[in-house]
Design an enzyme around this catalytic site. Sequence first.
Site, PDB file in Angstrom:
ATOM      1  CD  GLU A 400       5.370   6.098  -9.635  1.00  0.00           C
ATOM      2  OE1 GLU A 400       4.478   5.719  -8.853  1.00  0.00           O
ATOM      3  OE2 GLU A 400       5.457   7.277 -10.035  1.00  0.00           O
ATOM      4  CG  HIS A 469      11.744  15.496  -7.655  1.00  0.00           C
ATOM      5  ND1 HIS A 469      11.014  15.762  -6.523  1.00  0.00           N
ATOM      6  CD2 HIS A 469      10.853  15.326  -8.664  1.00  0.00           C
ATOM      7  CE1 HIS A 469       9.720  15.772  -6.825  1.00  0.00           C
ATOM      8  NE2 HIS A 469       9.592  15.498  -8.111  1.00  0.00           N
TER       9      HIS A 469
END
Lengths: 667, 374
Positions: A400, A469
């Site tokens: 990321e 999440h």
Amino acid sequence: MTATDLKPHLSKDHVRDLLKQMIRIRRFEDKCAELYTQQKIRGFLHLYDGEEAIAAGVLPLLKDSDRVVATYREHGHALARGVPMPDILAEMYGKAEGCSGGRGGSMHLFSKAHNFYGGNAIVGGGLPLAIGLGLADRMGGGDAVTACFFGEGAVAEGEFHESMNLAALWNLPVLFVCENNGYAMGTALELSESETDITAKAQCYDIASEAVDGMDVVAVEAAARRALAQIAETGKPYFLECRTYRFRAHSMFDAQLYRPKEEVEEWRQKGPILRFQNWLRDTGLLHTDEVSAIEAEVDGEIATAVAFAEAGTDEPIADLTKFTLSPDRPALPEPAPPGAMVQTTYREAVKAGIVDAMTRDDRVFLMGEDVGRYGGCYAVSKGLLDQFGPDRIRDTPLSESGFTGAGIGVAIAGMRPIVEVMTVNFSLLALDQIMNTAATYRHMSNNQFGVPVVIRMATGAGKQLAAQHSHSLEGWYAHIPGLRVLAPATLEDARGMLWTALQDLDPVLIFENVMLYNRSGELAENAGPVDIDRAVVRRAGTDISLITYGGSLFKTLEAAEALEQDGISAEVIDLRSLRPLDMDTIKASVAKTHRALIVDEGWKTGSLAAEIGMQIAEDAFFDLDAPLARVCSAEVPIPYAAHLEAAAIPQTPVIVAAVKSQMGLEP
Amino acid sequence: MPSLGADMEAGTLVEWLKAPGDAVARGDIIAVIETQKGAIEIEVFEDGVLKEYLARIGDTVPVGTPLAMISGAGDDTVPAPATPVPPVPPKTPKPAAPVRVETPGGARLKITPAARRLAAQHKIDLSAIKAPAGQEIRLADIAALVKRPAPESAGSAMRDAIAAAMSRSKREIPHYYLSQSVDITAAESFVAEVNKDRPATERLLLGAVLVKAVATALRKYPEFNGHYEDAGFVPSKAAHVGMAINLRGGGLVAPALHDAESKSLDDLMAGLRDLVARVRAGRFRARELSDPTITISSLGDRGVDQLYGVIYPPQVAILGFGTPRDRPWVQDGQIAVRRIVSMTLSADHRVSDGLRGAKFMTAIDRQLQNPGDL
Ligand SMILES: Cc1ncc(C[n+]2csc(CCOP(=O)(O)OP(=O)(O)O)c2C)c(N)n1
Ligand SMILES: [Mg+2]
């Protein structure tokens, strides 16, 4: 002699240049130390004494079009790259005439004119940026090389490894120069690395690499020539480890408890200037008086720089926030007359926005984890790989920070990337790049560089994905000056915001609530760009203003409908932009309804809702006829079990009850 | 004492590495100091000869204070290192011992900010407001206390006031309407006659004559003059005639011409003139707006034939006059050209019936045929 010759040609002129560059850097640093003790320079001051051969050996070989990324110990790089000494010193004085307008100081020298992309004070933080710059050159087809300098301390950072992998994977024309001075602040290499051979780390990513004596300017130049020649030939990255030593403290206030004086003395005897000067004298290439002449020239240049910095002016405080965002903004594209209405979904609308952008502008491309072959983790980009190919629908590794930083770098170099991060929880791994680079870059460089990147990510709960999440962290991003933060809720916005965001000259983050992807409705088949500044009243009312965004919009509209049955007329405002906030629209509504309730899927403590409420209290206090109220997420990590998850986030009945209690009615 | 960091305020001299008389060169280490980060060597940035120590081993020396004198090559004696003004240590306020925050006793009136603002705008004394314990005072509570809009606020507050009054009227008052054409030839000639020798500022206007005619007729028809209160209709002895006056900025008010039944035409005219001037200047008294017992409205200069007014609560009647026009009129079996105005009455059916209304209008008509008697 050209830069592509493999061996340095040691003509008198050339060796004089090499020596002069090193003396210039040494004496400049020396002056900086003096000025620091006199409090002319403040903050951290990292001096380059002892390491001059690296900047002097590498940088003169670069073309004007090549790019340079450096660290906080970058005076030598800036000087060797040609950034004028007076501009550098004025920067350290914090003056408006400084090369970053006095906004960056010693650690953040920038010069667009020299393709000098700054000193980066995040250890390892410059590497992903260099990946992005290299990617822009790879995709743009030019022959520029990005030279990226960093200390050996950086090789322990994840960003280093992510960047090595990306550079090799994507064949990027990047020259990595690791300045291994044996210490990261006070931590010796063997105390922080299990494998102390740094070239081995690069090699394991299949990057050609070599170690060189960084105290020998000729050796460094020779190695850099080999490296650049190989990059030119293969287009692939090259890794140079320059073994060196810093003679002075890490920063000024450092008692150097971590190394013996004898060690410093030993290295001083191998110092790059001393060695080269002796060698030049012994070989008769340069006489002592010629060295004295160099020193006199350099002293003159330094005196001029000091005078310039001393005469520098302070930037007016009125300009404090200038260039936090670009002062120029492209006008909103003229929307075409709406065509036929077609049935579509939020997911399809986002996709159509991407297709529009990629078709219209070949600087635009999509990058992220699983955007290509997999089709996007929320299936937004399904089928686009076939349409646009792997260069423009670019699958990235699970890095990321690396690929987001690359997106930022590629945007700085003129591309218009759309970076997709799977969910906001994962974006925390990229927070360094978003916050420390994208958000700071324009202001810190005094508007020399901007970051027109668009970063999309999913947010929100409702799919039973539990606590890693499901969070709604867009409010955190909305805290950061230098970013724009959007939350499209409707089909029009899902399709149209991307267009406008890509035109913007600053970083724009787009948060797509996971519960919206399947929402369907009608949208004009040629739906076009929408503004990204204004909040919109989605339902007019007179009794209370319900302020919300994203996934909570439809729950709030439902609540408003239910309240209508009870004779309460609720106005619903869709924020659309979370930063900056359109407080004008909110305040106008509250002036009418005299009541406000904010629905925000973020946690209540320190939430965006708190910010909006506070601004209402500050600016519209006397319009209020009831206490402000909020419906936010419960203060828990979002749980898996469906009933608990539902209870954790704002829901229609809770909104209805909150409004009734605010209206003084029994819920 | 060199400054090596913003957080360094002083250093303690622990060792001299050069003695007085020694030559020193830029870059030499001449002393060692102890700081919070440990021992740090002090470098000189001058060439020269160390003349004399200015600090002793063990001294704690503030940043910026000279440690020694060095005589330079060219000049005489220079202090070393160069001496910037020693920084004045910032005075940091001492935190007080932790103070307990007491909850103030006594119940504070819970009044919302919006209600507070409205109360302030209307100069409503908050201390006089009684709210049930624990209940807050909101905008609507204050709005209820605001009877009439302040005359200054001609904007939307005025509109709101009109809206409120007229809505209430139409909600509460069962209106009935009558209309009648009235020959005002005699009244107009009377006015012309009176005005013949008068300067413009003292001229009588037909409006004053209409007021007087209405006020006089009311004596016999008290059910059109007064207020309809909670307990029912309360007639008024005096006829305070509200005159509807349009405001320049929009909206209208109808302040009272007091005691019209007992005033002479000239007094009424003077009163009317004064009222119009003050209304237009926004200077009229609140009482003048709440006093009228009946209202007259005229759109006589606007070309309107008929005007059906909405009663201003708590009044029970409003008379409307249209534009006077020359019309063919049968008088004594002959068609003649006469000055005719249409007069309408809107009246409250809770208080009167159409027949009484008709008689009231006839009485007004009669007064207007004999203006000399008024
Ligand atoms: C991410 C991050 N962690 C910690 C620091 C604090 N810090 C600044 S410089 C430094 C040492 C870096 O050493 P190295 O990369 O070898 O570079 P050098 O200073 O030796 O040139 C550290 C730990 C930082 N700036 N950034
Ligand atoms: Mg290091």
